[in-house]
Design a protein around this motif. Structure first.
Motif, PDB file in Angstrom:
ATOM      1  N   TYR A 162      52.402   9.633 -42.144  1.00 48.94           N
ATOM      2  CA  TYR A 162      51.072  10.145 -42.476  1.00 48.94           C
ATOM      3  C   TYR A 162      50.021   9.036 -42.504  1.00 48.94           C
ATOM      4  O   TYR A 162      48.866   9.248 -42.147  1.00 48.94           O
ATOM      5  N   GLN A 163      50.406   7.823 -42.891  1.00 48.83           N
ATOM      6  CA  GLN A 163      49.440   6.723 -42.920  1.00 48.83           C
ATOM      7  C   GLN A 163      48.987   6.367 -41.502  1.00 48.83           C
ATOM      8  O   GLN A 163      47.814   6.083 -41.268  1.00 48.83           O
ATOM      9  N   LYS A 164      49.908   6.439 -40.547  1.00 50.56           N
ATOM     10  CA  LYS A 164      49.543   6.189 -39.150  1.00 50.56           C
ATOM     11  C   LYS A 164      48.592   7.269 -38.646  1.00 50.56           C
ATOM     12  O   LYS A 164      47.673   6.991 -37.886  1.00 50.56           O
ATOM     13  N   ARG A 165      48.829   8.517 -39.061  1.00 52.85           N
ATOM     14  CA  ARG A 165      47.937   9.597 -38.638  1.00 52.85           C
ATOM     15  C   ARG A 165      46.551   9.432 -39.248  1.00 52.85           C
ATOM     16  O   ARG A 165      45.531   9.652 -38.582  1.00 52.85           O
ATOM     17  N   ILE A 166      46.487   9.033 -40.515  1.00 51.37           N
ATOM     18  CA  ILE A 166      45.188   8.771 -41.138  1.00 51.37           C
ATOM     19  C   ILE A 166      44.481   7.655 -40.382  1.00 51.37           C
ATOM     20  O   ILE A 166      43.284   7.743 -40.077  1.00 51.37           O
TER      21      ILE A 166
ATOM     22  N   THR B 229      48.714   0.908 -19.198  1.00 45.81           N
ATOM     23  CA  THR B 229      48.108  -0.166 -19.955  1.00 45.81           C
ATOM     24  C   THR B 229      48.973  -0.441 -21.170  1.00 45.81           C
ATOM     25  O   THR B 229      49.305   0.482 -21.917  1.00 45.81           O
ATOM     26  N   VAL B 230      49.334  -1.695 -21.345  1.00 44.22           N
ATOM     27  CA  VAL B 230      50.090  -2.081 -22.524  1.00 44.22           C
ATOM     28  C   VAL B 230      49.090  -2.288 -23.650  1.00 44.22           C
ATOM     29  O   VAL B 230      48.125  -3.047 -23.507  1.00 44.22           O
ATOM     30  N   VAL B 231      49.299  -1.584 -24.733  1.00 42.98           N
ATOM     31  CA  VAL B 231      48.398  -1.699 -25.868  1.00 42.98           C
ATOM     32  C   VAL B 231      49.150  -2.367 -27.008  1.00 42.98           C
ATOM     33  O   VAL B 231      50.176  -1.877 -27.455  1.00 42.98           O
ATOM     34  N   VAL B 232      48.631  -3.502 -27.429  1.00 40.88           N
ATOM     35  CA  VAL B 232      49.207  -4.193 -28.575  1.00 40.88           C
ATOM     36  C   VAL B 232      48.391  -3.759 -29.783  1.00 40.88           C
ATOM     37  O   VAL B 232      47.185  -4.010 -29.841  1.00 40.88           O
ATOM     38  N   PRO B 233      49.030  -3.060 -30.720  1.00 41.96           N
ATOM     39  CA  PRO B 233      48.257  -2.568 -31.857  1.00 41.96           C
ATOM     40  C   PRO B 233      47.707  -3.732 -32.680  1.00 41.96           C
ATOM     41  O   PRO B 233      48.355  -4.768 -32.821  1.00 41.96           O
ATOM     42  N   PRO B 234      46.496  -3.548 -33.195  1.00 41.65           N
ATOM     43  CA  PRO B 234      45.926  -4.599 -34.029  1.00 41.65           C
ATOM     44  C   PRO B 234      46.745  -4.788 -35.296  1.00 41.65           C
ATOM     45  O   PRO B 234      47.458  -3.882 -35.727  1.00 41.65           O
ATOM     46  N   LYS B 235      46.627  -5.955 -35.863  1.00 48.00           N
ATOM     47  CA  LYS B 235      47.336  -6.267 -37.101  1.00 48.00           C
ATOM     48  C   LYS B 235      46.845  -5.332 -38.203  1.00 48.00           C
ATOM     49  O   LYS B 235      45.661  -5.021 -38.285  1.00 48.00           O
ATOM     50  N   LYS B 236      47.747  -4.874 -39.017  1.00 45.66           N
ATOM     51  CA  LYS B 236      47.407  -3.987 -40.124  1.00 45.66           C
ATOM     52  C   LYS B 236      47.051  -4.824 -41.361  1.00 45.66           C
ATOM     53  O   LYS B 236      47.627  -5.875 -41.598  1.00 45.66           O
ATOM     54  N   ALA B 237      46.107  -4.322 -42.137  1.00 42.98           N
ATOM     55  CA  ALA B 237      45.709  -4.969 -43.382  1.00 42.98           C
ATOM     56  C   ALA B 237      46.075  -4.048 -44.538  1.00 42.98           C
ATOM     57  O   ALA B 237      45.653  -2.888 -44.557  1.00 42.98           O
ATOM     58  N   PRO B 238      46.867  -4.541 -45.476  1.00 43.71           N
ATOM     59  CA  PRO B 238      47.199  -3.699 -46.625  1.00 43.71           C
ATOM     60  C   PRO B 238      45.964  -3.540 -47.516  1.00 43.71           C
ATOM     61  O   PRO B 238      45.293  -4.514 -47.832  1.00 43.71           O
ATOM     62  N   ILE B 239      45.660  -2.281 -47.860  1.00 42.12           N
ATOM     63  CA  ILE B 239      44.515  -2.006 -48.726  1.00 42.12           C
ATOM     64  C   ILE B 239      44.895  -0.921 -49.718  1.00 42.12           C
ATOM     65  O   ILE B 239      45.927  -0.265 -49.587  1.00 42.12           O
ATOM     66  N   SER B 240      44.033  -0.724 -50.658  1.00 41.81           N
ATOM     67  CA  SER B 240      44.154   0.411 -51.568  1.00 41.81           C
ATOM     68  C   SER B 240      42.944   1.295 -51.301  1.00 41.81           C
ATOM     69  O   SER B 240      41.814   0.807 -51.263  1.00 41.81           O
ATOM     70  N   ILE B 241      43.165   2.573 -51.082  1.00 39.09           N
ATOM     71  CA  ILE B 241      42.081   3.502 -50.776  1.00 39.09           C
ATOM     72  C   ILE B 241      42.263   4.762 -51.597  1.00 39.09           C
ATOM     73  O   ILE B 241      43.393   5.217 -51.811  1.00 39.09           O
ATOM     74  N   ARG B 242      41.177   5.301 -52.058  1.00 37.55           N
ATOM     75  CA  ARG B 242      41.232   6.540 -52.833  1.00 37.55           C
ATOM     76  C   ARG B 242      40.824   7.684 -51.910  1.00 37.55           C
ATOM     77  O   ARG B 242      39.747   7.656 -51.320  1.00 37.55           O
ATOM     78  N   LEU B 243      41.722   8.664 -51.792  1.00 38.44           N
ATOM     79  CA  LEU B 243      41.474   9.837 -50.960  1.00 38.44           C
ATOM     80  C   LEU B 243      41.498  11.081 -51.844  1.00 38.44           C
ATOM     81  O   LEU B 243      42.178  11.109 -52.877  1.00 38.44           O
ATOM     82  N   ASP B 244      40.784  12.095 -51.425  1.00 30.46           N
ATOM     83  CA  ASP B 244      40.869  13.372 -52.134  1.00 30.46           C
ATOM     84  C   ASP B 244      42.309  13.859 -52.059  1.00 30.46           C
ATOM     85  O   ASP B 244      42.983  13.693 -51.025  1.00 30.46           O
ATOM     86  N   GLU B 245      42.799  14.449 -53.140  1.00 30.86           N
ATOM     87  CA  GLU B 245      44.195  14.881 -53.196  1.00 30.86           C
ATOM     88  C   GLU B 245      44.542  15.860 -52.084  1.00 30.86           C
ATOM     89  O   GLU B 245      45.625  15.782 -51.506  1.00 30.86           O
ATOM     90  N   ASP B 246      43.618  16.786 -51.765  1.00 32.12           N
ATOM     91  CA  ASP B 246      43.926  17.765 -50.726  1.00 32.12           C
ATOM     92  C   ASP B 246      43.976  17.120 -49.343  1.00 32.12           C
ATOM     93  O   ASP B 246      44.771  17.513 -48.488  1.00 32.12           O
TER      94      ASP B 246
END
Length: 103
Positions: free
Chosen positions: A79-83, A50-67
């Protein structure tokens, strides 16, 4: 690096192309089956891709715990792709649960 077919033919190779061309299909398959790198790959008849066309990415600002951020960054670039993959897995699981609840 890119090569033309002529340039590829001139590169040194461990492959005996003359011997390979002289082999029958059955001999090629037997050789592949004897190669541990091909284990399990020759009996995949009927599979589909199956050919999967990734959805369009939206630039955002997100606050994550430091750890949490440090954990994902520690595994290297991407790492952003893994998140995103973790969030998608959560989204898919939640949708599946919702679908099961509605059934």
């Amino acid at each position: 690096m890119r090569y033309t077919a002529e340039e590829l033919a001139q590169l040194p190779s461990d492959i005996d192309w003359g011997r390979l061309r002289a082999m029958t299909e059955e001999e090629v398959e037997a050789a592949a089956r004897a190669d541990p790198d091909w284990e399990g790959l020759l009996d995949l008849e009927g599979w589909t891709a199956t050919v999967v066309v990734p959805p369009k990415k939206a630039p955002i600002s997100i606050r994550l715990d430091e750890d949490v951020l440090a954990f994902f960054k520690a595994s290297g670039p991407g790492y952003q792709k893994r998140i995103n993959a973790v969030l998608r897995a959560y989204m898919d699981a939640a949708a599946a649960r919702k679908g099961a609840d509605e059934a």
